[in-house]
Write an enzyme that holds these catalytic residues in place. Structure first.
Site, PDB file in Angstrom:
ATOM      1  N   GLU A  90      35.483  82.748  40.698  1.00  0.00           N
ATOM      2  CA  GLU A  90      34.763  81.731  39.913  1.00  0.00           C
ATOM      3  C   GLU A  90      33.332  81.578  40.413  1.00  0.00           C
ATOM      4  OE1 GLU A  90      35.908  81.158  36.904  1.00  0.00           O
ATOM      5  OE2 GLU A  90      37.776  80.386  37.756  1.00  0.00           O
TER       6      GLU A  90
ATOM      7  N   ASP B  51      30.328  85.721  38.769  1.00  0.00           N
ATOM      8  CA  ASP B  51      29.822  86.742  37.828  1.00  0.00           C
ATOM      9  C   ASP B  51      28.302  86.764  37.769  1.00  0.00           C
ATOM     10  OD1 ASP B  51      29.693  84.357  36.311  1.00  0.00           O
ATOM     11  OD2 ASP B  51      30.556  85.247  34.495  1.00  0.00           O
TER      12      ASP B  51
ATOM     13  N   GLY C 176      37.597  74.919  28.769  1.00  0.00           N
ATOM     14  CA  GLY C 176      37.466  75.843  29.896  1.00  0.00           C
ATOM     15  C   GLY C 176      38.235  77.136  29.688  1.00  0.00           C
TER      16      GLY C 176
ATOM     17  N   SER D 132      37.293  79.228  27.370  1.00  0.00           N
ATOM     18  CA  SER D 132      36.304  80.139  26.829  1.00  0.00           C
ATOM     19  C   SER D 132      36.358  80.281  25.301  1.00  0.00           C
ATOM     20  CB  SER D 132      36.533  81.482  27.529  1.00  0.00           C
ATOM     21  OG  SER D 132      35.546  82.343  27.295  1.00  0.00           O
TER      22      SER D 132
ATOM     23  N   SER E 175      34.051  79.329  23.373  1.00  0.00           N
ATOM     24  CA  SER E 175      32.749  79.729  22.831  1.00  0.00           C
ATOM     25  C   SER E 175      32.553  81.239  22.889  1.00  0.00           C
ATOM     26  CB  SER E 175      31.592  78.982  23.494  1.00  0.00           C
ATOM     27  OG  SER E 175      31.853  78.744  24.825  1.00  0.00           O
TER      28      SER E 175
ATOM     29  N   GLU F 112      24.308  83.349  24.000  1.00  0.00           N
ATOM     30  CA  GLU F 112      24.635  82.097  24.682  1.00  0.00           C
ATOM     31  C   GLU F 112      23.542  81.711  25.697  1.00  0.00           C
ATOM     32  OE1 GLU F 112      28.656  81.340  25.257  1.00  0.00           O
ATOM     33  OE2 GLU F 112      28.306  79.655  26.594  1.00  0.00           O
TER      34      GLU F 112
ATOM     35  N   ASP G 221      33.256  85.941  30.439  1.00  0.00           N
ATOM     36  CA  ASP G 221      34.050  85.468  29.307  1.00  0.00           C
ATOM     37  C   ASP G 221      33.920  86.386  28.093  1.00  0.00           C
ATOM     38  OD1 ASP G 221      34.476  83.433  31.049  1.00  0.00           O
ATOM     39  OD2 ASP G 221      33.267  81.949  29.989  1.00  0.00           O
TER      40      ASP G 221
ATOM     41  N   TYR H 271      26.117  73.316  35.110  1.00  0.00           N
ATOM     42  CA  TYR H 271      26.356  74.742  35.309  1.00  0.00           C
ATOM     43  C   TYR H 271      25.049  75.447  35.661  1.00  0.00           C
ATOM     44  CZ  TYR H 271      27.876  79.532  34.337  1.00  0.00           C
ATOM     45  OH  TYR H 271      28.173  80.880  34.432  1.00  0.00           O
TER      46      TYR H 271
END
Ligand code: GLA
Length: 386
Positions: A33, A36, A123, A125, A127, A159, A171, A223
């Protein structure tokens, strides 16, 4: 709504039949987590819950879409797309058109309906699944010839630069490349990846999703702040003579502990130790060592809670309870955190008791009632021309 109901809805609204049916999955991230966007490692898996995008070509440059989740119709013109937006649910779709045009492609207007069963903002994903289902559908409708990896990177670009959420690639990548009963180990520097079979049935195990229903608006600043802090912390390591995250071991980190801002030090410690955990998790899965994997999930949560500081009391409950419950091998928050979902690796025959007891506990604490459901690990994006 199921696929057939969505097709019916399309026919009702547009008085014609759709030409393409495109769907893309949500995901759980087993481990890795906030690594990435730090060129680290991740180990996500696509789930059976999906976004469906059903569409046909329109007559002009107008996009018309109805979304099941909001029972709302939105319109926009391809001529007036700009890089800033009012952040409505259709921003993700505008973003995809915007990115295609920016990359020299010429999609035209469409009529579409969007539905599915991924809880929005949970959470898992939703989107990325929306973006990928749309880019894949448009690729089919207008024969744009986009390669799979480009679908993921363009969706991420939409995004990052249109919606304004500076997410990594995980994602979108897993939504394109996911496979049934398989996790994907992705190196976010080289973008090489390995398929890791998940033989959970061998020990009658399942992944449960624990949707805390604590809502967070991901594109909001938390974020992006973490992303900025992590970049800053990595620069500090380098100034102090260490190398970047990928090439630094957690054992060599304590030498510089007192030379760095405390918060940045914790951010760095999370990223470095999480990368090590992902690599160990990959080995554990390859050896069907689910107990070993479970321990890594617990450690990941503790690090996200204490060092990266993206957990919340509702997700900490999942971790605390998971550690005490005999039939639970591991539990942790999944995805960005700040609310959203967690996962628990549980024995199938203990699942019902697990759910009952944790719901009870959560009720006693006065939390919003979480939604808990098992997930199947499923295939990535699919499209059929009708
Ligand atoms: C969100 C982002 C991903 C990743 C995770 C945290 O899901 O979209 O790119 O950064 O958070 O691991």
């Amino acid at each position: 709504m199921q696929k057939d109901e969505l097709i019916k809805k399309f026919q009702e609204i547009y008085r014609s039949s759709p030409e393409v049916l495109s769907s893309a999955p949500g995901r759980i991230n087993i481990i890795g987590e906030h690594t990435d966007y730090n060129e680290g490692y991740v180990l996500p898996a696509a789930i059976h819950r999906r976004i469906q995008f059903i569409a046909s070509r329109g007559d002009d440059d107008h996009v018309r879409i109805w979304a099941e989740a909001f029972d709302e119709e939105r319109f926009f013109s391809l001529k007036s797309l700009s890089g800033s937006d009012d952040h409505h649910w259709d921003s993700y779709i505008k973003g995809i058109f915007w990115v295609l045009i920016k990359n020299g492609m010429s999609p035209k207007g469409i009529n579409a309906v969007i539905g599915g069963d991924i809880p929005i903002g949970s959470g898992l994903s939703s989107s990325a699944a929306l973006e990928v289902s749309v880019i894949n559908g448009l690729n089919g409708l207008f024969r744009l010839g986009i390669a799979p990896m480009e679908k993921a990177t363009m969706a991420q670009q939409a995004e990052n630069d249109f919606v304004g959420m500076k997410c990594g690639l995980m994602d979108q990548f897993i939504s394109v490349f996911g496979e049934k009963d398989t996790a994907i180990f992705l190196d976010c520097r080289s973008f090489d990846y390995d398929r890791i079979p998940l033989r959970l049935h061998k020990e009658s195990l399942e992944f449960l999703v624990y949707d805390s229903r604590v809502q967070r608006e991901l594109s909001l600043s938390d974020y992006n702040t973490r992303r900025w802090e992590a970049a800053e912390a990595e620069l500090c390591l380098q100034r102090l003579g260490l190398r970047g995250y990928r090439d630094t071991k957690s054992t060599s980190l304590n030498i510089i502990e007192n030379k760095m801002d405390k918060t940045l030090y914790k951010r760095a410690r999370h990223v470095i130790s999480e990368n090590e955990r992902v690599q160990r998790a990959k080995k554990a899965l390859q050896n069907d060592d689910f107990r070993g994997l479970g321990q890594l999930l617990f450690q990941s949560h503790a690090s996200l809670r204490d060092d990266y500081e993206v957990s919340c009391p509702e997700l900490d409950l999942l971790y605390d309870f998971g550690r005490e419950f005999a039939g639970c091998l591991g539990s942790r928050l999944t995805g960005a955190g700040f609310g959203g979902s967690g996962i628990a690796l549980v024995k199938s025959d203990a699942k019902d008791v697990f759910v009952r007891e944790i719901l009870d506990l959560s009720g006693k604490k006065g939390y919003v009632k979480p939604r808990i459901f098992p997930v199947k690990i499923d295939k990535g994006a699919r499209i059929s021309m009708l």
